[in-house]
Write a protein that holds these residues in place. Structure first.
Motif, PDB file in Angstrom:
ATOM      1  N   ALA A  39       8.661   3.312 -11.433  1.00 34.17           N
ATOM      2  CA  ALA A  39       9.195   1.938 -11.707  1.00 34.17           C
ATOM      3  C   ALA A  39       9.430   1.367 -10.569  1.00 34.17           C
ATOM      4  CB  ALA A  39       9.952   1.900 -12.770  1.00 34.17           C
ATOM      5  N   LEU A  40      10.518   1.971  -9.623  1.00 32.34           N
ATOM      6  CA  LEU A  40      10.813   1.142  -8.464  1.00 32.34           C
ATOM      7  C   LEU A  40       9.807   0.931  -7.502  1.00 32.34           C
ATOM      8  CD1 LEU A  40      13.311   0.158  -6.562  1.00 32.34           C
ATOM      9  CD2 LEU A  40      13.313   2.922  -5.743  1.00 32.34           C
ATOM     10  N   HIS A  41       8.883   2.039  -7.118  1.00 28.22           N
ATOM     11  CA  HIS A  41       8.177   1.755  -5.969  1.00 28.22           C
ATOM     12  C   HIS A  41       6.725   0.981  -6.811  1.00 28.22           C
ATOM     13  CE1 HIS A  41       9.877   5.505  -4.401  1.00 28.22           C
ATOM     14  NE2 HIS A  41      10.113   4.541  -3.374  1.00 28.22           N
ATOM     15  N   ALA A  42       6.574   1.155  -8.107  1.00 27.63           N
ATOM     16  CA  ALA A  42       5.330   0.221  -8.446  1.00 27.63           C
ATOM     17  C   ALA A  42       5.828  -1.063  -8.843  1.00 27.63           C
ATOM     18  CB  ALA A  42       5.090   0.593  -9.953  1.00 27.63           C
ATOM     19  N   LYS A  57       0.912  -1.132   0.031  1.00 24.68           N
ATOM     20  CA  LYS A  57       0.054  -0.046   0.145  1.00 24.68           C
ATOM     21  C   LYS A  57       1.022   1.281   0.022  1.00 24.68           C
ATOM     22  CE  LYS A  57      -3.426   2.268   2.923  1.00 24.68           C
ATOM     23  NZ  LYS A  57      -4.344   2.153   4.356  1.00 24.68           N
ATOM     24  N   LYS A  58       1.956   1.225   0.742  1.00 24.65           N
ATOM     25  CA  LYS A  58       2.729   2.432   0.898  1.00 24.65           C
ATOM     26  C   LYS A  58       3.465   2.811  -0.505  1.00 24.65           C
ATOM     27  CE  LYS A  58       3.389   2.429   6.087  1.00 24.65           C
ATOM     28  NZ  LYS A  58       4.400   2.282   6.988  1.00 24.65           N
ATOM     29  N   ALA A  59       3.984   1.581  -0.879  1.00 27.72           N
ATOM     30  CA  ALA A  59       4.799   1.580  -2.203  1.00 27.72           C
ATOM     31  C   ALA A  59       4.019   2.129  -3.206  1.00 27.72           C
ATOM     32  CB  ALA A  59       5.741   0.471  -2.428  1.00 27.72           C
ATOM     33  N   ALA A  60       2.820   1.728  -3.330  1.00 24.25           N
ATOM     34  CA  ALA A  60       2.107   1.867  -4.473  1.00 24.25           C
ATOM     35  C   ALA A  60       1.524   3.474  -4.577  1.00 24.25           C
ATOM     36  CB  ALA A  60       0.549   1.009  -4.430  1.00 24.25           C
ATOM     37  N   GLN A  61       1.298   3.833  -3.324  1.00 22.99           N
ATOM     38  CA  GLN A  61       0.998   5.240  -3.101  1.00 22.99           C
ATOM     39  C   GLN A  61       1.941   6.121  -3.438  1.00 22.99           C
ATOM     40  OE1 GLN A  61      -1.620   6.305   0.331  1.00 22.99           O
ATOM     41  NE2 GLN A  61      -2.843   4.449   0.217  1.00 22.99           N
ATOM     42  N   LYS A  62       3.104   5.704  -2.871  1.00 27.15           N
ATOM     43  CA  LYS A  62       4.443   6.585  -3.295  1.00 27.15           C
ATOM     44  C   LYS A  62       4.730   6.432  -4.651  1.00 27.15           C
ATOM     45  CE  LYS A  62       8.141   8.574  -2.387  1.00 27.15           C
ATOM     46  NZ  LYS A  62       8.623   9.074  -3.711  1.00 27.15           N
TER      47      LYS A  62
END
Length: 314
Positions: A34-37, A15-20
Motif C-alpha cells: 500500500a505504501l509503495h503503490a 517506476k521504482k516505487a511501482a516495481q517495489k
C-alpha cells in the motif's frame, strides 16, 4: 526549478516505487505494498501535472505567491522550502482535467498509504493490485510512456491484472506465478553464474511423510469419507523446479484424480483448490517424462496438526 521536480525525476521515482510494490505484494507484505503503490501513483500523477504545466504542482493551501513564482520559473527559492501538492489533491486535479476517472478503490489505496483509512491496511490492500495497474495505465498513456518501459519484468503480471477477459481465479494465479518467479530469481542476483541452474537441477520436492507433524497445508482438508490421497512431483509453473501436488482419489477410490493443492519449496508458490491448480496450467504427473514420485497417505479424516511455521529467508 529543482531537478527533483522534473518530469524525469517523478517518472523514475514512480517506476521504482511501482516495481517495489509488486515485490511487496508477491511476498505478502500488503502494508508495504500500500505504501509503495501509493507513492508510485502520487509521483506518476505529478509527472502528468508537470508535463501539462509546472504550475499545477503548486500547493495552494497557504496562499504563498512565492511558490507560484518559483514553479513559474521567475523566483529562486531554497529547495527545503518548496512544497508540492499532495497525492489526494494531485489526483483531484487530474480528475478535474478529465485525465483520470473517479475511483473509490484508488481513493482507498491513497487513504491506506496515508494511514487515514479506518481499516486494517494489509487486509484491504491485498485486493488493490488491479487498481494500481489500471491507474498507472491511464497515467502512462497521458505522458506517452509505454507499459513495458515503466514496468519492466513486471509487465506481464500487470497486463494480466487489467485483463477483463480473464476470470478472477486465473488472473490471480497468473499474477502469483509471475511474482513467485521474480522473487525466486532475485535470490540468485549476487550469486555466481550458473547457481540457479544447479539448484533447479538438484531440486527435490518436499514430499511430507505420514506423521503427526505433517505440514497442515496438506492435511487440513482431507476428502470427506476418503481413505487416502497421493502426493506427487510436478514441474513448478513459476520457477520450473519440482513442486509437490496433492491428488484426490477418484470416485472409485482406486486411482488419483484431480489435483487440488500445489506447493513449491524453491519459490514458495502455494495454490489451493482445484480451480487454482487448473488455472496454473500444471500438467498431470502421470503425463510427464519424469516418473511420478508418489506417497500414499491413509487415514479416516483430518489429523490434528500444528500450523506450518512461517517461511523465513536466510
Amino acid at each position: 526549478m529543482d531537478d527533483s521536480l522534473s518530469f524525469e525525476s517523478f517518472l523514475e521515482g514512480a517506476k521504482k516505487a511501482a516495481q517495489k510494490a509488486m515485490e511487496d505484494h508477491g511476498r505478502g507484505e500488503y502494508d508495504e505494498f500500500a505504501l509503495h503503490a501509493g507513492v508510485a501513483i502520487e509521483r506518476l500523477a505529478k509527472a502528468v501535472l508537470v508535463t501539462r504545466n509546472p504550475l499545477y504542482l503548486v500547493e495552494m493551501r497557504n496562499g504563498n505567491a512565492d511558490l507560484l513564482l518559483y514553479f513559474g520559473g521567475d523566483l529562486e527559492l531554497d529547495t527545503t522550502k518548496v512544497r508540492t501538492v499532495g497525492a489526494k489533491e494531485a489526483l483531484q486535479r487530474l480528475r478535474r482535467m478529465g485525465i483520470l476517472p473517479s475511483d473509490s478503490q484508488l481513493d482507498l489505496l491513497i487513504e491506506l498509504r496515508n494511514g487515514t483509512a479506518h481499516t486494517t491496511v494489509g487486509d484491504a490492500a491485498k485486493t488493490l493490485l488491479p487498481t494500481l495497474a489500471e491507474t498507472t495505465a491511464v497515467l502512462l498513456t497521458a505522458v506517452g510512456t509505454t507499459f513495458r518501459v515503466f514496468w519492466g519484468r513486471w509487465s506481464r503480471a500487470v497486463i494480466v491484472a487489467v485483463d477483463k477477459q480473464l476470470d478472477e481465479i486465473r488472473r490471480d494465479v497468473e499474477i502469483r506465478i509471475d511474482q513467485a518467479r521474480h522473487l525466486f530469481e532475485d535470490r540468485f542476483k549476487d550469486l555466481p553464474e550458473g547457481t540457479m541452474a544447479q539448484v533447479l537441477t538438484a531440486s527435490e520436492p518436499h514430499v511430507p511423510r505420514f506423521a503427526p507433524g505433517l505440514d497442515a497445508r496438506w492435511l487440513n482438508e482431507l476428502p470427506t469419507g476418503g481413505h487416502y490421497f497421493h502426493l506427487a512431483a510436478v514441474d513448478c509453473p513459476a520457477c520450473r523446479g519440482l513442486a509437490t501436488v496433492r491428488l484426490l482419489p477418484s470416485e472409485e477410490k482406486t486411482v488419483p484424480s484431480s489435483m487440488d493443492m500445489l506447493y513449491c519449496d524453491l519459490c514458495n508458490l502455494y495454490l489451493t483448490g482445484r480451480d487454482e491448480v487448473k488455472a496454473s496450467g500444471v500438467g498431470s504427473p502421470f503425463q510427464s517424462n519424469r516418473p511420478p514420485r508418489l506417497i500414499t497417505i491413509t487415514g479416516v479424516g483430518p489429523i490434528p496438526v500444528l500450523a506450518p511455521e512461517p517461511t523465513t529467508e536466510s
